[in-house]
Structures are given as structure tokens and as C-alpha cells.
Design an enzyme around this catalytic site. Structure first.
Site, PDB file in Angstrom:
ATOM      1  N   GLU A  91     -20.881   2.960   5.106  1.00 19.61           N
ATOM      2  CA  GLU A  91     -19.742   2.473   4.330  1.00 19.61           C
ATOM      3  C   GLU A  91     -20.134   1.203   3.590  1.00 19.61           C
ATOM      4  O   GLU A  91     -20.037   0.100   4.156  1.00 19.61           O
ATOM      5  CB  GLU A  91     -18.571   2.165   5.269  1.00 19.61           C
ATOM      6  CG  GLU A  91     -18.051   3.387   6.004  1.00 19.61           C
ATOM      7  CD  GLU A  91     -16.564   3.251   6.280  1.00 19.61           C
ATOM      8  OE1 GLU A  91     -15.820   4.137   5.845  1.00 19.61           O
ATOM      9  OE2 GLU A  91     -16.143   2.257   6.880  1.00 19.61           O
ATOM     10  N   SER A 138     -13.722   4.542  -0.569  1.00 16.64           N
ATOM     11  CA  SER A 138     -12.960   5.116  -1.685  1.00 16.64           C
ATOM     12  C   SER A 138     -13.272   6.591  -1.932  1.00 16.64           C
ATOM     13  O   SER A 138     -13.304   7.037  -3.077  1.00 16.64           O
ATOM     14  CB  SER A 138     -13.166   4.294  -2.958  1.00 16.64           C
ATOM     15  OG  SER A 138     -12.749   2.953  -2.742  1.00 16.64           O
ATOM     16  N   GLY A 152     -10.182   6.089   4.163  1.00 20.15           N
ATOM     17  CA  GLY A 152      -9.121   5.124   4.415  1.00 20.15           C
ATOM     18  C   GLY A 152      -7.881   5.470   3.612  1.00 20.15           C
ATOM     19  O   GLY A 152      -7.106   6.353   3.966  1.00 20.15           O
ATOM     20  N   GLY A 153      -7.719   4.787   2.474  1.00 19.63           N
ATOM     21  CA  GLY A 153      -6.520   4.934   1.656  1.00 19.63           C
ATOM     22  C   GLY A 153      -6.081   6.375   1.414  1.00 19.63           C
ATOM     23  O   GLY A 153      -4.887   6.697   1.531  1.00 19.63           O
TER      24      GLY A 153
END
Ligand code: PGA
Length: 246
Positions: free
Chosen positions: A164, A209, A230-231
Site C-alpha cells: 500500500e 485508491s 478502503g473508501g
């Protein structure tokens, strides 16, 4: 088969999770990939109640390496195991930078997770400055070597590795498929050098992302076995487009 693991971070609430889990179970019904979610630990029981028996792994985003004691605010592997969770994220860059987690602590957490039957998702990656200085491979090597210190080949085979790059996390910037491929190939070479596990015996995720618009091209790369998301895991319809992308 690919591994797509959601990292909810400090998002969601009890009410929205009920719908989320219902929709996720439905969305993963025909999925040939392995899907998982790492929830805020306060919702571990909710995840357990909703996801046990479903096609979705679950776990948490951090744990302590001691079994018990005076560690205010922390949770242990045994507590996580009380809820049949499988996954624990270890060494996420937000833990490293915001909560000052050291490589030594990360090593202890990886060891404790494995000894407790949990699958650690070991995160590592360079910052923007480190990449600009051309140090990304060196940084990743050092983080991995320290995290794997004193682990056996068998133990290392139980880890999920997650590259990451810090500059790509939550920023909307994604590593190109070539950059992600290069770093995960590098990771697998390193692990081979450390313990002799071959590239196809190691699971390597890309995180930073990953979203519906770039998931397919990333997941088609040979060294990328999945994603830590994540998001884009927070809405089932987005997450679904990722875990159904390949
Ligand atoms: P992001 O987060 O997908 O929101 O960039 C990834 C992660 O931090 O694991």
C-alpha cells in the site's frame, strides 16, 4: 481466484451495517473470488451475527500482541477469536504514522495473529518522498524483513501481504498497474529470499485508491492477487464492481 478485502477504517454505524451486510451477502452469492471485510472492532459481534455462514470473511483492523493486561483501549487476538473472525490488518500505514506503530510491534502482532489462528494482512509501502527519492524498494524490503523477523516458512505462508503506497491511500491517486506489479513482484522475490516460498505460494494484495474504474486492470496483473480496499468498500455497489471485475 482473487482476494478482495475491505478496510472500513473508522466508518459506518450499527444501523448502516445491517443493510450493508445484507446487501454484501446478496452481492457475493455468485462471486468466485474471496471477499472479506475488516470492520471497526466494536462491530465485530455485528459482523459475526450477520456474516457467519455467508460467503464473506471478516475481521478487524488492528490488535494488540499481548493476551491480556493493562493495555487500555486495546483488544487481543483471543477476543477477536471469540467472534470467529479470520482476518486482522497489521501495520497499516495509518497505524504506523498516526499511532506510531513500530516495525518491532508489527512483528509481534504478526506472530501473535498467526499463533492465534488469525490471518494477518501485513501492510507496507513507501511515502511520496521515499518514492521521489527512488527508495521505494529499499523501504518495502526493510518493512518486510523486520515484520517477518524470526518467523518460520510455514508461518510466513499464512500471511496476506498488502503493498500500500502511502501516497495512494485515500488520495484518489492510484499506483499504475506497472508500479503495483513491480512492487508486488519485488515483495514476492523478497519473501522467496527470506524463506523459500515461491511466488505462487504467497498472496499479495495492492491497496491505495482501488476503485471500480481501475480494479480490473490492476487485478489482471500477474503478481497482484487481490486488493485491500478502503473508501470504495463502503458502498456495496462499488465494492461489488471490484470483486466482480475479474
Ligand atoms: P483507500 O484505502 O482504498 O481508501 O485508498 C486503502 C487502505 O488504506 O487500505
Amino acid at each position: 481466484m482473487k482476494y478482495l478485502i475491505g478496510n472500513m477504517k473508522m466508518n459506518m454505524d450499527f444501523k448502516s451495517l445491517q443493510d450493508y451486510f445484507k446487501d454484501l451477502i446478496e452481492a457475493t452469492k455468485d462471486c468466485k473470488n474471496t471477499v472479506g471485510v475488516c470492520v471497526p472492532s466494536v462491530y465485530l459481534e455485528t459482523a459475526s451475527n450477520n456474516l457467519s455462514g455467508a460467503n464473506v470473511l471478516f475481521g478487524v483492523q488492528n490488535m494488540h500482541y499481548e493476551d491480556k493486561g493493562a493495555f487500555t483501549g486495546e483488544i487481543s487476538a483471543n477476543m477477536i477469536n471469540d467472534f470467529d473472525a479470520k482476518l486482522v490488518i497489521v501495520g497499516h500505514s495509518e497505524r504506523r504514522s498516526l499511532f506510531h506503530e513500530s516495525d518491532e510491534e508489527i512483528n509481534l502482532k504478526v506472530k501473535k495473529a498467526i499463533a492465534s489462528g488469525l490471518t494477518p494482512i501485513l501492510c507496507f509501502g513507501e511515502t511520496k518522498e521515499e518514492r521521489e527519492e527512488g527508495k521505494e524498494k529499499y523501504i518495502v524490503q526493510s518493512q518486510i524483513e523486520l515484520a517477518l523477523k524470526d518467523l518460520s516458512k510455514e508461518d510466513i505462508s499464512k500471511i496476506i501481504f498488502a503493498y500500500e503506497p502511502v501516497w495512494a491511500i485515500g488520495t484518489g491517486l492510484t499506483a499504475t498497474k506497472e508500479q503495483a506489479e513491480e512492487m508486488l513482484a519485488h515483495t514476492k522475490e523478497l519473501v522467496f529470499k527470506i524463506c523459500g516460498l515461491n511466488a505462487d505460494e504467497i498472496i499479495g494484495l495492492y491497496g491505495g485508491s482501488m476503485k471500480p474504474s481501475n480494479a480490473k486492470e490492476l487485478l489482471e496483473m500477474p503478481s497482484i492477487d487481490g486488493g485491500l480496499i478502503g473508501g470504495a468498500c463502503l458502498k456495496v455497489e462499488d465494492f461489488k464492481q471490484i470483486f466482480m471485475a475479474v
